[in-house]
Design an enzyme around this catalytic site. Structure first.
Site, mmCIF file in Angstrom:
data_model
loop_
_atom_site.group_PDB
_atom_site.id
_atom_site.type_symbol
_atom_site.label_atom_id
_atom_site.label_comp_id
_atom_site.label_asym_id
_atom_site.label_seq_id
_atom_site.Cartn_x
_atom_site.Cartn_y
_atom_site.Cartn_z
ATOM 1 N N ASN A 1 -52.951 -20.630 52.440
ATOM 2 C CA ASN A 1 -52.321 -20.252 51.175
ATOM 3 C C ASN A 1 -52.327 -21.483 50.266
ATOM 4 O O ASN A 1 -51.535 -22.400 50.462
ATOM 5 C CB ASN A 1 -50.887 -19.771 51.458
ATOM 6 C CG ASN A 1 -50.096 -19.505 50.194
ATOM 7 O OD1 ASN A 1 -50.654 -19.456 49.094
ATOM 8 N ND2 ASN A 1 -48.788 -19.334 50.339
ATOM 9 N N LYS B 1 -51.461 -21.678 47.262
ATOM 10 C CA LYS B 1 -50.404 -21.631 46.234
ATOM 11 C C LYS B 1 -51.018 -21.959 44.868
ATOM 12 O O LYS B 1 -52.153 -21.590 44.609
ATOM 13 C CB LYS B 1 -49.246 -22.555 46.619
ATOM 14 C CG LYS B 1 -48.761 -22.273 48.051
ATOM 15 C CD LYS B 1 -47.471 -22.912 48.422
ATOM 16 C CE LYS B 1 -47.088 -22.486 49.842
ATOM 17 N NZ LYS B 1 -45.824 -23.045 50.294
ATOM 18 N N HIS C 1 -43.853 -13.410 49.808
ATOM 19 C CA HIS C 1 -43.686 -14.827 50.123
ATOM 20 C C HIS C 1 -42.328 -15.293 49.597
ATOM 21 O O HIS C 1 -41.895 -14.862 48.522
ATOM 22 C CB HIS C 1 -44.826 -15.642 49.497
ATOM 23 C CG HIS C 1 -44.833 -17.047 50.009
ATOM 24 N ND1 HIS C 1 -43.965 -17.987 49.544
ATOM 25 C CD2 HIS C 1 -45.587 -17.647 50.975
ATOM 26 C CE1 HIS C 1 -44.188 -19.128 50.197
ATOM 27 N NE2 HIS C 1 -45.159 -18.946 51.068
ATOM 28 N N GLU D 1 -41.886 -16.650 58.360
ATOM 29 C CA GLU D 1 -41.800 -17.942 57.692
ATOM 30 C C GLU D 1 -40.344 -18.303 57.432
ATOM 31 O O GLU D 1 -39.772 -17.894 56.400
ATOM 32 C CB GLU D 1 -42.552 -17.899 56.359
ATOM 33 C CG GLU D 1 -44.030 -17.607 56.509
ATOM 34 C CD GLU D 1 -44.831 -18.244 55.379
ATOM 35 O OE1 GLU D 1 -45.749 -19.000 55.680
ATOM 36 O OE2 GLU D 1 -44.514 -17.994 54.210
ATOM 37 N N GLY E 1 -42.775 -26.038 53.402
ATOM 38 C CA GLY E 1 -42.975 -27.218 52.559
ATOM 39 C C GLY E 1 -42.011 -28.352 52.839
ATOM 40 O O GLY E 1 -41.894 -29.282 52.045
ATOM 41 N N SER F 1 -44.637 -25.264 57.503
ATOM 42 C CA SER F 1 -44.992 -26.615 57.941
ATOM 43 C C SER F 1 -45.903 -26.633 59.183
ATOM 44 O O SER F 1 -45.741 -27.474 60.064
ATOM 45 C CB SER F 1 -43.743 -27.456 58.171
ATOM 46 O OG SER F 1 -43.052 -27.635 56.939
#
Ligand code: PGA
Length: 252
Positions: A10, A12, A97, A169, A175, A215
């Protein structure tokens, strides 16, 4: 039995079209024959989808989008619909997401509408669920994830051969450099698997992939992906480095 793994990168809101193509050119030699034994998909920004489709042609690596509108067309300035993504060559679309839930008002109802639109357009949704840190500390992880998943999957109809991918997630792991331990992830994956079996029937539910995201790095991918409960990864920041992304695919 282990399902065929799926690793989704992904990107982003990173990389222009030219940068994305340059990235794919650096990534492909590093992936080697990895795509023969696992499913790999790249989710660049909308503006890079077209050129990425061309760059991936014949590689066995699939194209994914990061979001879709729930209607087929209409007066929705700035939005992109599922049939548009299907025509451009997307096989997967990420829905729900946590960044979309947090910054763009994607409620559980919207996630459900988007998921159904993606299925209707003949693609595979990668639906994201996950608890906030406060939920985990309060012992509410299972409750939160189960509720999100139930709402996301409400009234779904699968055409023959269609499937759904779920990405667990934990929001506190996205992140942040902090990942769920393999045991923590496995516990939630088991709950998700049970929900999929109940919703889609024993056989279909057992065959749907449940990815871990948050992560994922080349350092922790081996341990996470060796768990029987974890069928692949949704990778954010580490997917922006071709060496790291290739190493994660290799670990799957
Ligand atoms: P991260 O992002 O790997 O950078 O934590 C994961 C995601 O948002 O899917």
């Amino acid at each position: 039995m282990k399902l065929r793994p799926l690793v989704v990168g992904n990107f982003k809101m990173h990389m222009t079209p030219a940068e994305t193509v340059a990235f794919v050119e650096r990534l492909l030699p590093r992936l080697g024959t990895a795509a023969e034994s696992r499913d790999i998909a790249l989710a660049p920004p909308f503006t890079s989808l077209h050129v990425t489709a061309a760059a991936l042609a014949g590689t066995g690596i699939a194209l994914a989008a990061q979001n879709a509108h729930w209607e087929e067309e209409g007066p929705f300035t700035g939005e992109v619909s599922a049939p548009m993504l299907e025509e451009i060559g997307c096989r997967y679309v990420i829905v729900g997401h946590s960044e979309r839930r947090a910054h763009f008002g994607d409620t559980d109802r919207r996630v459900n509408q988007k998921l159904r639109a993606v299925l209707l357009a003949g693609m595979t949704p990668v639906v994201c669920v996950g608890e906030q840190e406060a939920d985990r500390l309060a012992g509410r992880t299972s409750e939160v994830v189960d509720a999100q998943l139930k709402l996301a999957l409400a009234n779904t109809r699968l055409a023959a051969g269609q499937t759904v991918v779920v990405a667990y997630e934990p929001v506190w792991a996205i992140g942040t450099g902090r990942n769920a331990t393999p045991a923590e992830a496995a516990e939630v994956h088991t709950l998700i698997r049970n929900e999929l079996r109940m919703t889609f029937g024993e056989e279909n539910g057992a065959g749907m992939r449940v990815l871990y995201g948050g992560s994922v790095s080349r350092e922790n991918a081996g341990e996470l992906l060796s768990r029987a409960e974890i069928d692949g990864a949704l990778v954010g920041s580490a997917s922006l480095d071709p060496d790291s992304f290739a190493a994660i695919c290799e670990a799957a």
